[in-house]
Design an enzyme around this catalytic site. Sequence first.
Site, mmCIF file in Angstrom:
data_model
loop_
_atom_site.group_PDB
_atom_site.id
_atom_site.type_symbol
_atom_site.label_atom_id
_atom_site.label_comp_id
_atom_site.label_asym_id
_atom_site.label_seq_id
_atom_site.Cartn_x
_atom_site.Cartn_y
_atom_site.Cartn_z
ATOM 1 N N GLU A 73 13.507 -0.377 15.223
ATOM 2 C CA GLU A 73 13.465 0.486 14.452
ATOM 3 C C GLU A 73 14.485 1.670 14.232
ATOM 4 O O GLU A 73 14.844 1.379 15.002
ATOM 5 C CB GLU A 73 12.169 1.136 13.649
ATOM 6 C CG GLU A 73 10.913 -0.159 13.427
ATOM 7 C CD GLU A 73 10.782 -0.215 12.098
ATOM 8 O OE1 GLU A 73 11.353 -0.325 11.159
ATOM 9 O OE2 GLU A 73 10.766 -2.019 12.067
ATOM 10 N N ALA A 83 0.553 -0.953 0.073
ATOM 11 C CA ALA A 83 -0.029 -0.078 -0.159
ATOM 12 C C ALA A 83 0.890 1.411 0.090
ATOM 13 O O ALA A 83 0.566 1.782 -0.083
ATOM 14 C CB ALA A 83 -0.816 0.084 1.668
ATOM 15 N N ARG A 128 10.821 7.205 -1.482
ATOM 16 C CA ARG A 128 12.569 7.667 -2.203
ATOM 17 C C ARG A 128 12.111 6.973 -3.202
ATOM 18 O O ARG A 128 13.458 7.484 -4.246
ATOM 19 C CB ARG A 128 13.168 6.959 -1.097
ATOM 20 C CG ARG A 128 12.980 7.125 0.683
ATOM 21 C CD ARG A 128 14.468 7.071 1.445
ATOM 22 N NE ARG A 128 12.547 5.607 2.581
ATOM 23 C CZ ARG A 128 13.337 4.583 3.113
ATOM 24 N NH1 ARG A 128 14.893 4.017 3.229
ATOM 25 N NH2 ARG A 128 12.567 3.459 3.427
ATOM 26 N N GLY A 134 1.367 2.425 8.674
ATOM 27 C CA GLY A 134 2.516 1.933 8.378
ATOM 28 C C GLY A 134 1.932 0.682 8.517
ATOM 29 O O GLY A 134 0.924 0.408 8.460
ATOM 30 N N ASN A 165 3.995 -2.201 -48.938
ATOM 31 C CA ASN A 165 2.836 -3.014 -48.499
ATOM 32 C C ASN A 165 1.571 -2.284 -48.405
ATOM 33 O O ASN A 165 0.183 -2.612 -47.948
ATOM 34 C CB ASN A 165 3.216 -3.941 -47.844
ATOM 35 C CG ASN A 165 3.594 -2.900 -47.021
ATOM 36 O OD1 ASN A 165 4.560 -1.882 -46.780
ATOM 37 N ND2 ASN A 165 3.637 -3.926 -45.257
#
Length: 463
Positions: free
Chosen positions: A160, A9, A14, A83, A387
Amino acid sequence: MVAVAVLAAGRGTRMKSDLPKVLHRLGGKSLVEWVLSSLSAVTTVRQLVIVGYRGELVTQSLTASEHAATSALEFVAQTEQLGTGHAVQQLLPHLEGFEGDLLVLNGDVPLLRPQTLKHLLDTHQQHRNAATILTAHLPNPKGYGRVFCNGQNVLQQIVEDRDCTPAQKQNRRINAGIYCFRWPDLAAVLPKLTANNDQNEYYLTDAVNYLDPVMVVDVEDYQEILGINDRKQLAAAYDILQARIKDNWMAAGVTLIDPASITIDDTVVLEPDVVIEPQTHLRGKTVIGAGSRIGPGSLIENSQIGQQVTALYSVITDSTVAANTRIGPYAHLRGQVETGAGCRIGNFVELKNTKLGDRTNVAHLSYLGDTTTGNQVNVGAGTITANYDGVKKHRTRIGDRSKTGSNSVLVAPITIGDDVNIAAGSTVTEDVPNDCLVIARARQVLKPGWRLQSSKPAQSSEG
Ligand code: UD1
Ligand code: CA
């Protein structure tokens, strides 16, 4: 029973792109298609894709993908991207009552091997874990969540990158973003997530921190779990993918000369003793037959090339080339060309939607469009099939063993019989029966002694 959810999602800020990150292409497939194809060694009862940023585009693209032809995909909307934990919360109404395991895959981790996922799932089920997560030791762990364990590979905490203390940042064991959960356990903790962190997001990693027991499984080859967050990482992943593909083909008996200058999509099939020369690119559903030599400098896309074919500095798309045919230098075959065996298609020749019989030559400077030739035809240098009448394309037919003279023009629709010879420079507008010589040009005129007025010796103008 295993269900899978792919997190797709996010926008991927970046990447600096309008296109959702998971739709960026890596070789022949989008990132999220790669993620789905890593499921090939596990059996799943449901496959859910969580979409948000330009979700209709992601849905459309996956619905049209080959993966969707064999597996039913369900799309779950995450309208605001709050998140990874918030993304998985969206599954709650969809998986109500589901008692099995849920594999969660990040949509931006495209290089996972199917065996790795199978190993993760097997470990999870054998140990009856509440969750099992895939980890890796990275030389440069910057940007990834750090994983802290006891000696038995039991998880203590994921932190994190941006929430890590300087000491925690020294840990190089990272969270790959690939998880296996016992769904009822996860479903129970999802509503408890808070966004109390540096990004004010709901982290899936927090849900992992609430569960017990959680084990980690290390991936052997850390390159498998590299996430794509920017274009530089996309290029790096392409290099890794190319190295894998090339190693496989070399192990299977293909010679690559200067592999770094060659690119090969994962959808390409090469038979043994194929030689790929430098600066050659093989794309899409291409097959190259045994003993063929492609390049230097060729591009082959969605084409079937037979055995012992050579193609030198040439471009071949959407076409079929039979055995022992020699192509190039500088030929272009496109739009469903089919050549017979032992043909020669030479310098500066373009063929479009054209079918050549066996041992037919078009050796120099020709355009054949919408043309069918018989066997052993010789198309002379500079022959053109006209052609297009400005409105419609028309077909040219040339029978067995016929020869067109240099610089002849065949105006379609037209049928030339077998064993016909067309004189050089002819413009042929009417059908020709078998066994004829056709001369369709003005006869040469000679005027002996004729000179331009100005170049004659001066004469008196009087009188
Ligand atoms: C995540 C993990 C991190 C791990 C890394 C591995 C969290 C909180 N962190 O970080 O521990 O090391 O992956 O690559 O999970 N997405 C959504 N909805 C959202 C947000 C993200 O679907 O609201 C999707 C994205 O499209 C992407 C995936 O989730 O496919 C991962 O999101 P991303 O923002 O790249 O997570 P990381 O910061 O890399
Ligand atoms: Ca990521």
